[in-house]
Design an enzyme around this catalytic site. Structure first.
Site, PDB file in Angstrom:
ATOM      1  CD  GLU A  71      -1.686  -2.409   1.536  1.00  9.68           C
ATOM      2  OE1 GLU A  71      -0.513  -2.606   1.905  1.00  9.68           O
ATOM      3  OE2 GLU A  71      -2.549  -3.306   1.495  1.00  9.68           O
ATOM      4  CG  HIS A 140     -10.622  -5.843   7.411  1.00  4.99           C
ATOM      5  ND1 HIS A 140      -9.843  -6.466   8.334  1.00  4.99           N
ATOM      6  CD2 HIS A 140     -10.006  -6.013   6.214  1.00  4.99           C
ATOM      7  CE1 HIS A 140      -8.801  -7.028   7.730  1.00  4.99           C
ATOM      8  NE2 HIS A 140      -8.869  -6.761   6.440  1.00  4.99           N
TER       9      HIS A 140
END
Lengths: 339, 340
Positions: A71, A140
């Site tokens: 990322e 998440h």
């Protein structure tokens, strides 16, 4: 218009938010060859939520680019590419993973234009999914938009509906600044009529989604739907006329629309799916206090997620999202004994 | 190593090395009269920057970290505008918004000086990506120190560059060897478990080279081949250029411990008297280059003095330009957060 190869673009024009953003990507990639899509599983797989389906087949591996699980470098690469002529749409699968891109986002992307005195721009869109629901657990499910809105140089956009999502996404791609586009996964499948053709919704423009005269609910993203449902009940059961303002863009904030609504209604409550402490609900309440205190008939109220990690179990998780009932109850208290 | 450079190239490199050296000597002096945030000297590493740019073309892009003066000057940026930027003045490259730590120059293709040492490497992969998409054969060079390898984004960016054959020259300047009195300055050294830095990119299938960064001819040979490979579409190359670290950085050790360079010390060692005499004789890339080029008859001593004088005049003018430039209007700080 998007090509026929895209299976999930529907013809009746009542389309989901997910499909609307996909349509915006098709159109923007079609009209500007510098627009590229970069992210984990965005290519042949079509996205883990099928949110990029068909793009790879249409635009090929040179412009729809699958990446390793990196990322930080994916986003850093997108910033460098944007400085050198690309217009990347970079997808970070879960908003929680923004923690991994924070250095590139805060220390590079947000500052390039300013530090270079306009020498370089960073025209990119960071697209990410946020929101609570479906037992995805503490890593998440976070909604970290207030973090991002705190940083000068970043634009933060959070659509609540399909038509807005399409128009705002197109504006984000054409913007010459880093724009973070956050979609609540729980809104992905909400349908509405989305007009064909070119409809750009300017960033930093809030929308009055329901007109009212006695109280304003300010909300963003998924919370707008909670606000609208509450407004209906408030009218039917308590005869309270509620205005609902969808902020749509957190940064820059459309302060003018906020204050003009409060001038009219005299009461304000701010609703958000992110944390309450140090978040946007406090920011908007303070802005109202600074600018239109004299118009207020009641203290500005707030409803947001409690300050705890998002738990896993459905019963625990339910506590995180302000409910319609909570909004109705909270607004009712602002009218004292009269309701 | 045999010098594959022609006379004009060698003279250009000499001028760049002198310019960088005199600029930074001036900067240390400037620091006595002005209070500015940081500086990090490139002295002792000039041969690398001054030579790498010889293999580039004007449309290539460059990035660096905060030991950046040498890279920018080598690329041809204006020293006066650099002084102005370092002093936070309106005529600076970034109108005083970046300072020495964030000097950029769009015209020179200088995208970024990153304050986060690994950050420039991530951006460089992106610049390489955009250049590859454009398909015009341009490449991106990123300079970074050995310490940058300690940050994770560098590994990720190198992995992406290797996987996608991005046109990036990873120019790692390893100045960690034999640092002079590192303890005195108290500045940190890199700590990397790999026995050789260039082994790290090698494990990612990146073509990796090791070169004496103070040897102009050696750097030129390695970098020219690397750039040619990259430009041909063969993916990134990693060059580890090692050099002896020069002391001096602000705020850790704002002092020019090795004194102002006398070019004549290349042939007259009696001019060197300080405690770092042996270091200068053996490792100073500028003195080494002058010594070698005099032996090969590239220029006479008089020509050398003449070039040095001209550059010193240029630096004096640059300093005056920077000092004469106005401070920006405080209110102007509020402008330009977003691009139009």
């Amino acid at each position: 218009m998007p090509p026929d190869s895209s299976a999930n673009i529907q013809s009746d024009r009542n389309i989901t938010l997910k499909a609307a953003v996909l349509e915006a990507m098709f159109e923007e990639m079609k009209c500007d060859e510098n627009v590229v899509l970069i992210g984990e599983d965005v290519g042949a797989a079509g996205g883990v939520f099928k949110q990029t389906e068909g793009l790879f087949e249409t635009f090929g591996a040179d412009r729809v680019i699958d990446t390793p699980i990196s990322e930080s470098a994916i986003f850093g690469l997108s910033v460098g590419a944007a400085m050198a002529g690309s217009r990347p749409i970079v997808e970070v699968m879960f908003g929680d993973f923004l923690t991994l891109v924070m250095d590139q986002l805060v220390n590079q992307a947000a500052k390039v234009h300013y530090m270079s005195a306009g020498g370089f721009n960073v025209p990119l869109v960071l697209r990410t999914g946020i929101g609570i629901g479906g037992s995805l657990g503490p890593q998440h499910s976070q909604s970290l938009h207030s973090w991002l809105a705190h940083i000068p140089g970043l634009k933060v956009v959070m659509p609540s509906s399909a038509a807005d999502a399409k128009g705002l996404f197109k504006a984000a791609v054409r913007d010459n600044n880093p724009v973070i586009f956050m979609e609540d996964r729980m809104t992905y499948n909400l349908k509405e009529h989305v007009p064909t053709g070119e409809k750009i919704i300017p960033l930093a423009s809030a929308a009055v989604k329901r007109k009212g005269v006695e109280v304003t609910i300010f909300a963003i993203s998924r919370a707008v739907h909670t606000a609208l449902a509450a407004a209906e009940i408030l009218l039917e059961e308590k005869n309270i006329s509620t205005e609902v303002v969808d902020l749509r863009t957190l940064a820059p904030l459309d302060v003018e629309t906020i204050v003009s609504s409060v001038r009219k209604t005299g009461r304000a409550i701010v609703l958000d799916g992110g944390y309450k402490s140090f978040g946007i609900t406090g920011e908007i309440a303070a802005t109202i206090g600074e600018l239109v205190f004299d118009y207020l008939d009641a203290p500005v109220m707030r409803l947001a997620a409690p300050d705890i990690p998002v738990p896993y179990s459905p019963s625990l998780e339910s506590l995180m999202v302000p409910s319609v009932d909570q909004v109705v109850a909270k607004v009712s208290t602002m009218f004292g004994d009269s309701v | 190593m045999t010098n594959s450079l022609n006379i004009e190239q060698n003279l250009a490199i000499l001028d760049r090395m002198l310019l960088i050296r005199r600029f930074e000597e001036m900067l240390i002096d400037l620091d006595q009269d002005h209070d500015f945030g940081h500086y990090h000297l490139y002295i002792g590493e000039e041969a690398t920057g001054a030579t790498v740019v010889e293999s580039l073309i004007p449309t290539d892009l460059l990035l660096t970290t905060w030991r950046n003066h040498g890279h920018l000057l080598a690329r041809g940026t204006n020293p006066g505008r650099m002084v102005a930027e370092i002093l936070g003045r309106v005529d600076g490259y970034n109108k005083g918004r970046g300072g020495t730590l964030h000097l950029t120059d769009r015209e020179a293709g200088f995208l970024s000086t990153s304050g986060l040492v690994g950050g420039a490497v991530g951006l460089a992969a992106g610049a390489g990506f955009a250049l590859k998409q454009a398909g015009e054969g341009n490449i991106c060079v990123v300079f970074f120190g050995d310490g940058s390898l300690e940050e994770g984004v560098v590994f990720e960016a190198m992995n992406l560059a290797s996987l996608w054959s991005l046109p990036v020259l990873f120019m790692c300047e390893n100045n960690n060897s034999g640092a002079i009195s590192a303890q005195e300055g108290g500045f940190p050294s890199s700590e990397i478990a790999a026995s050789q830095i260039s082994d790290i990119p090698k494990s990612l299938n990146i073509n990796s080279k090791l070169v004496d960064g103070a040897d102009v001819a050696a750097v030129h040979t390695v970098v020219t081949e690397a750039v040619s490979n990259i430009r041909s579409g063969n993916g990134p190359v990693f060059v580890e250029a090692y050099s002896e670290r020069w002391p001096g950085s602000r705020p850790l050790w704002p002092e020019q411990a090795t004194g102002v360079t006398q070019v004549a010390s290349a042939w007259d060692e009696s001019l060197l008297t300080g405690e770092h005499k042996e270091w200068i004789i053996e490792f100073d890339p500028l003195i080494r280059f002058i010594r070698n080029q005099l032996a090969e008859g590239l220029f006479s001593k008089d020509e050398l003095f003449d070039r040095d004088r001209k550059i010193q005049t240029q630096i004096t003018e640059a300093r005056a330009f920077g000092e004469a430039s106005a401070l920006p209007d405080p209110q102007s700080a509020l402008d330009g957060v977003f691009a139009a």
